[in-house]
Design an enzyme around this catalytic site. Structure first.
Site, PDB file in Angstrom:
ATOM      1  N   TYR A   1       0.842  -1.199   0.000  1.00 42.89           N
ATOM      2  CA  TYR A   1       0.000   0.000   0.000  1.00 42.89           C
ATOM      3  C   TYR A   1       0.879   1.252   0.000  1.00 42.89           C
ATOM      4  O   TYR A   1       0.568   2.234  -0.672  1.00 42.89           O
ATOM      5  CB  TYR A   1      -0.941  -0.007   1.206  1.00 42.89           C
ATOM      6  CG  TYR A   1      -2.008  -1.062   1.097  1.00 42.89           C
ATOM      7  CD1 TYR A   1      -3.183  -0.817   0.407  1.00 42.89           C
ATOM      8  CD2 TYR A   1      -1.828  -2.323   1.663  1.00 42.89           C
ATOM      9  CE1 TYR A   1      -4.162  -1.804   0.284  1.00 42.89           C
ATOM     10  CE2 TYR A   1      -2.796  -3.306   1.546  1.00 42.89           C
ATOM     11  CZ  TYR A   1      -3.952  -3.040   0.857  1.00 42.89           C
ATOM     12  OH  TYR A   1      -4.915  -4.012   0.729  1.00 42.89           O
TER      13      TYR A   1
ATOM     14  N   CYS B   1      -6.069  -5.179  -7.899  1.00 40.12           N
ATOM     15  CA  CYS B   1      -5.896  -4.792  -6.498  1.00 40.12           C
ATOM     16  C   CYS B   1      -5.496  -5.985  -5.633  1.00 40.12           C
ATOM     17  O   CYS B   1      -4.976  -5.799  -4.530  1.00 40.12           O
ATOM     18  CB  CYS B   1      -7.142  -4.102  -5.955  1.00 40.12           C
ATOM     19  SG  CYS B   1      -8.675  -4.996  -6.208  1.00 40.12           S
ATOM     20  N   HIS B   2      -5.688  -7.216  -6.130  1.00 42.53           N
ATOM     21  CA  HIS B   2      -5.240  -8.394  -5.374  1.00 42.53           C
ATOM     22  C   HIS B   2      -3.713  -8.432  -5.271  1.00 42.53           C
ATOM     23  O   HIS B   2      -3.172  -9.128  -4.420  1.00 42.53           O
ATOM     24  CB  HIS B   2      -5.770  -9.690  -6.007  1.00 42.53           C
ATOM     25  CG  HIS B   2      -5.256  -9.963  -7.381  1.00 42.53           C
ATOM     26  ND1 HIS B   2      -5.822  -9.390  -8.504  1.00 42.53           N
ATOM     27  CD2 HIS B   2      -4.237 -10.737  -7.823  1.00 42.53           C
ATOM     28  CE1 HIS B   2      -5.166  -9.808  -9.576  1.00 42.53           C
ATOM     29  NE2 HIS B   2      -4.191 -10.626  -9.186  1.00 42.53           N
TER      30      HIS B   2
ATOM     31  N   GLU C   1      -0.752 -16.658 -10.060  1.00 46.08           N
ATOM     32  CA  GLU C   1       0.258 -15.834 -10.704  1.00 46.08           C
ATOM     33  C   GLU C   1       1.680 -16.250 -10.335  1.00 46.08           C
ATOM     34  O   GLU C   1       2.625 -15.932 -11.052  1.00 46.08           O
ATOM     35  CB  GLU C   1       0.014 -14.360 -10.385  1.00 46.08           C
ATOM     36  CG  GLU C   1      -1.266 -13.851 -11.021  1.00 46.08           C
ATOM     37  CD  GLU C   1      -1.507 -12.365 -10.824  1.00 46.08           C
ATOM     38  OE1 GLU C   1      -0.578 -11.661 -10.367  1.00 46.08           O
ATOM     39  OE2 GLU C   1      -2.619 -11.920 -11.134  1.00 46.08           O
TER      40      GLU C   1
ATOM     41  N   ASN D   1     -12.665  -0.589  -5.978  1.00 49.09           N
ATOM     42  CA  ASN D   1     -12.245  -0.841  -7.353  1.00 49.09           C
ATOM     43  C   ASN D   1     -13.365  -1.590  -8.093  1.00 49.09           C
ATOM     44  O   ASN D   1     -13.686  -2.722  -7.744  1.00 49.09           O
ATOM     45  CB  ASN D   1     -10.955  -1.674  -7.323  1.00 49.09           C
ATOM     46  CG  ASN D   1     -10.473  -2.105  -8.688  1.00 49.09           C
ATOM     47  OD1 ASN D   1     -11.048  -1.775  -9.709  1.00 49.09           O
ATOM     48  ND2 ASN D   1      -9.396  -2.875  -8.697  1.00 49.09           N
TER      49      ASN D   1
END
Length: 157
Positions: free
Chosen positions: A91, A122-123, A149, A114
């Site tokens: 953040y 945003c993850h 990912e 979002n």
């Protein structure tokens, strides 16, 4: 507003938009179903790209996006869009990137509202110690997306 609901490995998701995507509803959230228009080629393309992403075959999205928000929220979402597949930011890093290094809570709130999660990833934003913090789709989904990912999972393969 044109809208398409479809099944994913995580449960039903809904995309909406006309000339560009304006919203992705994650499992467990409910779209306002009033005034639903026809399903469009854009929405089918969004569905297909998300399903390719879940299977590990897509790392970027190639869709027009038009999220509605304040100038600050849109600036945060623009930073999110630049976080590459498999990477994370804190953040604090996102706050610094928008020129407001002390605005950690405001960045968190922008992530929370979002309207296009996954497309505006945003993850990929984590706490300063790497801890997983809030996610509109729930921490289990956030954990699963990050695992996907990192190459540890593949959903729908």
């Amino acid at each position: 507003m044109p809208r398409l609901t479809f099944d994913t490995p995580f449960g039903p998701m809904t995309v909406e938009g006309e000339d560009a995507l304006t919203r992705l509803w994650l499992p467990g959230t409910r779209p306002d179903l009033s005034g639903q228009g026809e399903e469009t080629p854009l929405l089918f393309r969004a569905r297909d790209e998300l399903l390719e992403y879940f299977s590990g075959r897509r790392h970027t999205f190639d869709l027009p996006l038009a999220p509605a928000g304040t100038d600050f929220q849109r600036s945060v979402w623009a930073v999110l869009a630049k976080i590459l597949y498999g990477e994370t930011r804190t953040y604090g890093q996102v706050a610094a990137a928008v020129g407001r290094p002390r605005a950690l809570r405001a960045v968190g709130q922008a992530n929370h509202v979002n309207p296009l999660p996954i497309f505006l990833p945003c993850h990929r934003v984590v706490g300063k110690d790497g801890a997983l913090t809030g996610y509109a789709g729930g921490l289990e989904l956030k954990r699963a997306l990050l695992a996907l990912e990192s190459g540890k999972e593949c959903f729908g393969c």
